[in-house]
Design an enzyme around this catalytic site. Structure first.
Site, PDB file in Angstrom:
ATOM      1  CG  ASP A  31      -1.826   1.177   1.306  1.00  0.00           C
ATOM      2  OD1 ASP A  31      -2.340   1.592   0.253  1.00  0.00           O
ATOM      3  OD2 ASP A  31      -2.015   1.712   2.416  1.00  0.00           O
ATOM      4  CG  ASP A  33      -1.842   7.577   0.458  1.00  0.00           C
ATOM      5  OD1 ASP A  33      -1.197   8.622   0.337  1.00  0.00           O
ATOM      6  OD2 ASP A  33      -2.568   7.104  -0.437  1.00  0.00           O
TER       7      ASP A  33
END
Length: 314
Positions: A31, A33
């Site tokens: 991922d 952020d």
């Protein structure tokens, strides 16, 4: 594979165990952020970790539910923050995967009504998918506005310019049972600085689900479809040889579980180890699917593993 290292079930992993885990995996899914960066600042150690993984021959891909920017914009951001080895084909956003779903899976034949930002529209347009153009007069209402013909799908993403008219139009289109109802993701909110939050795509989708009486098909995490996109574009993707690294239990860890991947929670984002422990100890069986196999404080915990490899090669 997690059980082989004796750490399955929300346990901290460091040092030799972390190095052995990396050696056992061919594909590393990140991922973005809260894992690699916060806004426009890379998390300490993230650049070296990602670049080292790529240069050491690992297949590194990035899976993000952020649908507000096209993949080209992500390449620029990676480069801007120092991730100089990242290529376009390594990036799988919920907007890109939504375009693939519409083009290759359902093969939509008609227009798509989009609730979302320009980045989402650009991904659809690059895939050759026609979108309804918004040309309403400033004082238009659902009572007197035009409704586009031949709308075959409604796609909901993050839209910071959402209006009541957009919501009403989408509800009208969804009265047709043959009109698809899709959502880029179901993230409820995103953290901002100063303790504020930003409503996510999931909150907009929920409003439309209530108004239309229908449930949306979610394209991004934790749906399996994003992993299917990766498998279709990379050879030899074996779930047992993949590691999913994220910061959100209800999104990233559940995505890993749904796809049969080992999962790792990093504590630089939304979820904390106390949240994971609550799910682990829950009497609700499905909550156990949200528990990570491994936990690290930060992506920088990977750095000693690369330093040992460098020392052995010298």
């Amino acid at each position: 594979m997690a059980g082989a290292f004796g750490f399955k079930g929300c346990q901290k992993i460091r040092g030799p165990q972390l190095r052995n885990l990396l050696e056992a995996k061919d594909f590393i899914l990140f991922d973005c952020d809260g894992v690699l960066w916060h806004g426009e600042k890379a998390i300490t150690g993230a650049v070296k970790v990602v670049n080292s993984l790529i240069r050491n021959g690992k297949n590194v891909v990035f899976v993000t539910n952020n649908c507000t920017r096209p993949r080209e914009s992500y390449v620029h951001k990676f480069c801007r923050l120092g991730f100089t080895d990242v290529m376009l084909e390594q990036i799988f956003s919920s907007s890109y995967c939504s375009a693939l779903y519409l083009r290759d899976v359902v093969k939509v034949r008609g227009q798509v009504f989009v609730i979302g930002c320009d980045g989402l529209r650009r991904e659809l347009q690059e895939a050759g998918i026609p979108c309804v153009e918004e040309v309403d007069e400033p004082d238009a209402t659902i009572y007197n506005c035009d409704l586009a013909p031949d709308v075959k799908a409604v796609l909901v993403g993050h839209d910071d310019k959402l209006t009541f008219l957009k919501l009403a139009k989408a509800s009208c289109y969804l009265k047709d049972p043959d009109c698809l109802f899709l959502a880029t993701d179901n993230d409820p909110w995103h953290p901002l600085s100063g303790g504020r939050i930003l409503p996510g795509s999931g909150s907009l989708t929920a409003a439309l689900e209530v108004a239309s009486g229908r449930k949306a098909t979610v394209i991004g995490k934790p749906s399996r479809f994003m992993f299917e996109c990766i498998s279709s574009q990379f050879r030899g993707v074996d779930p047992a040889q993949c590691l999913m690294i994220g910061d959100r239990l209800e999104v990233d860890m559940l995505f890993g579980f749904n796809c049969g991947l080992d999962t790792m929670l990093t504590l630089t984002g939304v979820s904390q180890i106390e949240d994971a422990q609550q799910y682990k100890n829950s009497e609700v069986t499905t909550n156990h699917n949200l528990v990570p196999d491994y936990v690290i404080d930060t992506i920088a915990d990977f750095l000693p593993a690369f330093e040992e490899v460098d020392e052995q090669s010298n």
